[in-house]
Scaffold this motif. Structure first.
Motif, PDB file in Angstrom:
ATOM      1  N   PRO A 214       0.853  -1.251  -0.062  1.00  0.00           N
ATOM      2  CA  PRO A 214       0.026   0.032   0.205  1.00  0.00           C
ATOM      3  C   PRO A 214       0.799   1.377  -0.021  1.00  0.00           C
ATOM      4  O   PRO A 214       0.530   2.319  -0.827  1.00  0.00           O
ATOM      5  N   THR A 218       1.080   4.248  -2.893  1.00  0.00           N
ATOM      6  CA  THR A 218       0.968   5.499  -2.623  1.00  0.00           C
ATOM      7  C   THR A 218       2.117   6.213  -2.661  1.00  0.00           C
ATOM      8  O   THR A 218       1.908   7.559  -3.349  1.00  0.00           O
ATOM      9  N   GLN A 284      -6.626   3.786  -5.962  1.00  0.00           N
ATOM     10  CA  GLN A 284      -7.210   4.666  -4.731  1.00  0.00           C
ATOM     11  C   GLN A 284      -7.474   4.066  -3.373  1.00  0.00           C
ATOM     12  O   GLN A 284      -7.232   4.189  -2.432  1.00  0.00           O
ATOM     13  N   ARG A 285      -7.631   2.260  -3.488  1.00  0.00           N
ATOM     14  CA  ARG A 285      -8.029   1.670  -2.331  1.00  0.00           C
ATOM     15  C   ARG A 285      -6.541   1.541  -1.591  1.00  0.00           C
ATOM     16  O   ARG A 285      -6.785   1.341  -0.362  1.00  0.00           O
ATOM     17  N   TYR A 286      -5.501   1.437  -2.255  1.00  0.00           N
ATOM     18  CA  TYR A 286      -4.222   1.152  -1.551  1.00  0.00           C
ATOM     19  C   TYR A 286      -3.655   2.879  -0.996  1.00  0.00           C
ATOM     20  O   TYR A 286      -3.176   2.682  -0.138  1.00  0.00           O
ATOM     21  N   ILE A 288      -5.917   4.954   0.236  1.00  0.00           N
ATOM     22  CA  ILE A 288      -6.526   5.274   1.514  1.00  0.00           C
ATOM     23  C   ILE A 288      -6.020   4.296   2.452  1.00  0.00           C
ATOM     24  O   ILE A 288      -5.869   4.702   3.659  1.00  0.00           O
ATOM     25  N   ARG A 289      -5.829   2.998   2.154  1.00  0.00           N
ATOM     26  CA  ARG A 289      -5.279   2.154   3.243  1.00  0.00           C
ATOM     27  C   ARG A 289      -3.949   2.578   3.677  1.00  0.00           C
ATOM     28  O   ARG A 289      -3.604   2.435   4.995  1.00  0.00           O
ATOM     29  N   SER A 290      -3.098   3.174   2.854  1.00  0.00           N
ATOM     30  CA  SER A 290      -1.791   3.699   3.231  1.00  0.00           C
ATOM     31  C   SER A 290      -1.864   4.826   4.186  1.00  0.00           C
ATOM     32  O   SER A 290      -1.187   5.102   5.159  1.00  0.00           O
TER      33      SER A 290
END
Length: 298
Positions: A214, A218, A284-286, A288-290
């Motif tokens: 992640p 990012t 985008q999911r990575y 947000i997770r980061s």
């Protein structure tokens, strides 16, 4: 006459009272929060929508007063002129070369430096980390002129070597991001690897780097967007043949009288944003997770 003791009648067992149903409180919709998000989304999406509308206007509608928001007849030919009036794909290739080279190198170098600050022990490590973070307060525009003089003296102008060197030098913010992520990992990971005979390089590349996907994505996304949208550095270090798409859009698209055609420029600018939007939609999911996992851990 003897009184007989009456045995108490057996009472029927009380029926088990059903448990009271816990009523779930329905959360009232936070109307104010939704309105705030809607207003902010308009501010963020509004300029891009205005750019698309401008790209579909004719030159007369661009200069008309009062301002016309919607085009009377969409001019799709503006996008055709944006792709054909200059070597759009060639300049796009230059931008991709610069952005990908810088993004990959700065991500790997920042990950290595962040790993060293997070997992290695050395005297003065905390002081060096504070000095590194303090460099984020220096505006980049202040270092461009000395960097230009230095690169011109060693013959690196009109080449992509400056972006290679900048990528190898890492980024202070990305180092902080990786340091926060690596510091939260359990110590048992590296202890087990050291017992198995692994060195620090192997621990970094085979254990910590795969687990930091992640943050890697990012970091790549942030550095790619920064390099893709940069105008000053390519305009200063590259000539017109080697420059990026951001500079080329401002240099081309002129009429026979050498006047700028703003509608075609708007169409080219709209196409210029598309690669960044596609990359963000897929990552985008990575991202947000980061942001949730590494930005708040010490």
């Amino acid at each position: 006459m003897t009184a007989t003791a009456q045995r108490p009648e057996k009472q029927a067992p009380l029926a088990a009272t059903p448990p009271r149903r816990v009523r779930k409180r329905r959360k009232k919709p936070q109307v104010g929060l939704y309105i705030l998000v809607l207003v902010l989304s308009v501010f963020f999406v509004g300029p891009f929508v205005w750019l698309l509308l401008a790209a579909l206007k004719s030159p007369g509608e661009w200069t008309a007063l009062p301002v016309q928001i919607l085009p009377a007849q969409p001019q799709w030919d503006n996008f055709v002129h944006a792709l054909t009036d200059m070597n759009f794909l060639g300049y796009t290739g230059n931008s991709l070369t610069v952005s990908l080279t810088y993004s990959v190198l700065v991500t790997l170098s920042s990950a290595a430096v962040g790993f060293g600050f997070a997992r290695l022990r050395a005297p003065g490590k905390g002081v060096l980390f504070i000095i590194l973070l303090s460099t984020m307060m220096i505006p980049q525009i202040l270092t461009l002129l000395p960097t230009y003089v230095m690169f011109s003296q060693i013959g690196l102008l009109n080449t992509y070597w400056p972006w290679v060197l900048w990528g190898l030098a890492s980024s202070a913010y990305l180092v902080f991001l990786f340091r926060q992520f690596f510091a939260a990992m359990p110590r048992e990971l590296e202890d087990a690897a050291i017992i198995d005979g692994a060195g620090w390089a192997r621990i970094f590349f085979q254990i910590f780097l795969p687990l930091s996907r992640p943050v890697l994505i990012t970091s790549f996304l942030l550095s790619f967007v920064a390099s893709w949208g940069d105008y000053i550095a390519p305009a200063l270090f590259l000539d017109l043949d080697h420059t990026t798409l951001a500079v080329a859009i401002t240099a081309w698209y002129r009429d026979p009288h050498d006047n700028v055609v703003p509608t075609v420029q708007a169409a080219a600018a709209a196409l210029y944003v598309v690669p960044v939007l596609l990359i963000f939609l897929f990552a985008q999911r990575y991202f947000i997770r980061s942001a949730l996992g590494s930005g708040i851990k010490g």
